[in-house]
Scaffold this motif. Structure first.
Motif, PDB file in Angstrom:
ATOM      1  N   LYS A   1      -4.941  -1.584  -6.190  1.00 27.32           N
ATOM      2  CA  LYS A   1      -4.664  -1.802  -4.781  1.00 27.32           C
ATOM      3  C   LYS A   1      -3.164  -1.799  -4.518  1.00 27.32           C
ATOM      4  CE  LYS A   1      -8.799  -4.460  -3.699  1.00 27.32           C
ATOM      5  NZ  LYS A   1      -9.326  -5.752  -3.175  1.00 27.32           N
TER       6      LYS A   1
ATOM      7  N   SER B   1       0.241   7.119  -4.685  1.00 30.09           N
ATOM      8  CA  SER B   1      -0.934   6.876  -3.847  1.00 30.09           C
ATOM      9  C   SER B   1      -2.225   7.026  -4.639  1.00 30.09           C
ATOM     10  CB  SER B   1      -0.953   7.863  -2.672  1.00 30.09           C
ATOM     11  OG  SER B   1      -0.970   9.194  -3.156  1.00 30.09           O
TER      12      SER B   1
ATOM     13  N   HIS C   1       0.865  -1.182   0.000  1.00 26.71           N
ATOM     14  CA  HIS C   1       0.000   0.000   0.000  1.00 26.71           C
ATOM     15  C   HIS C   1       0.901   1.231   0.000  1.00 26.71           C
ATOM     16  CE1 HIS C   1      -3.587   2.439   0.933  1.00 26.71           C
ATOM     17  NE2 HIS C   1      -2.751   3.162   1.634  1.00 26.71           N
TER      18      HIS C   1
END
Length: 254
Positions: A244, A213, A189
């Motif tokens: 993701k 991001s 992430h």
């Protein structure tokens, strides 16, 4: 459905980098809460299990740890049953709430509740660790804080804007252009700051990509092949950056 817009999916909090205002919801919904995607049409299925990740550079092989989950309050008519997983070890406890929905809008005083989970220090590991709370029955609860105490020997590692959740090989292999391929999945992430990431596997050329991001489509690196000196078989490597921000590295295997 404003809650789902901001806190839907698998949410991650990286201790040492994340902030509660941006990366954590103050309320933990239950499977009966329609405003969070639960209720009859969702099959009363638990949906929200946010994860707290923290890196340890040093752990203790002996001693005890305590995880304390503190709540401002919980639903009085449909008490939430809280489940907590610590590196895969699962605990459950019902929270006796005394509040109405007015607590969610700040119109009511909370009734403090907490519970403790005591566990051996050997459950913690060097590298990434995960604590995953969620409500498996009933309705909502409002967080106050989550606190973990460990033996003195444990030491926190540094955190950055890149959170690598896991890295593991797939339980299968496949053939591509006459080469046997074993996928290796690296789930990550990327928070607010873009980073230059390099993925390396022994016997394969390194692949470097810039992660952001912001969601974006799939990116497939050009396949390359080399011959492993130790194994004598062709290798291939591919990198996918998905919405993701998962990464798949494929390397041929004997």
């Amino acid at each position: 459905m404003r809650f789902l817009a901001h806190h839907g999916g698998e949410k991650s909090y990286y201790v040492g980098y994340s902030t509660p205002e941006l990366h954590w919801s103050y309320v933990l919904p239950g499977p009966l809460d329609g405003w969070a995607g639960g209720g009859y049409w969702a099959g009363y299925h638990p949906r929200h299990f946010p994860s707290l990740y923290f890196r340890l550079d040093r752990v203790a092989r002996q001693g005890d740890c305590r995880l304390t989950c503190c709540f401002v309050g919980g639903n009085d008519k449909r008490p939430p049953r809280i489940r907590v997983e610590i590196n895969g070890h699962r605990f459950e406890q019902e929270l006796q709430g005394e509040n109405t929905r007015r607590l969610l809008t700040g119109e009511e005083e909370g009734h403090f509740r907490e519970f403790h989970v005591d566990f051996p220090a050997e459950w913690l590991q060097i590298g990434m660790n995960r604590i995953r709370p969620g409500t498996v029955k009933g309705s909502w609860a409002v967080f106050d804080c989550i606190r973990l105490t460990t033996p003195d020997r444990c030491r926190m590692g540094e955190a950055s804007s890149t959170l690598v959740r896991s890295a593991q090989s797939a339980p299968f292999e496949y053939e591509r252009d006459g080469r046997r391929m074993l996928p290796i999945f690296v789930e990550m992430h990327q928070f607010d700051s873009p980073r230059r990431l390099t993925f390396e596997l022994e016997g394969c050329p390194a692949v470097t990509r810039t992660s952001s991001s912001k969601p974006r489509g799939h990116l497939l690196a050009t396949n390359t092949s080399v011959r492993s000196r130790s194994m004598g078989v062709p290798f291939g490597i591919s990198v996918y950056l998905s919405r993701k921000f998962s990464v798949e590295v494929c390397c041929g295997w004997r």
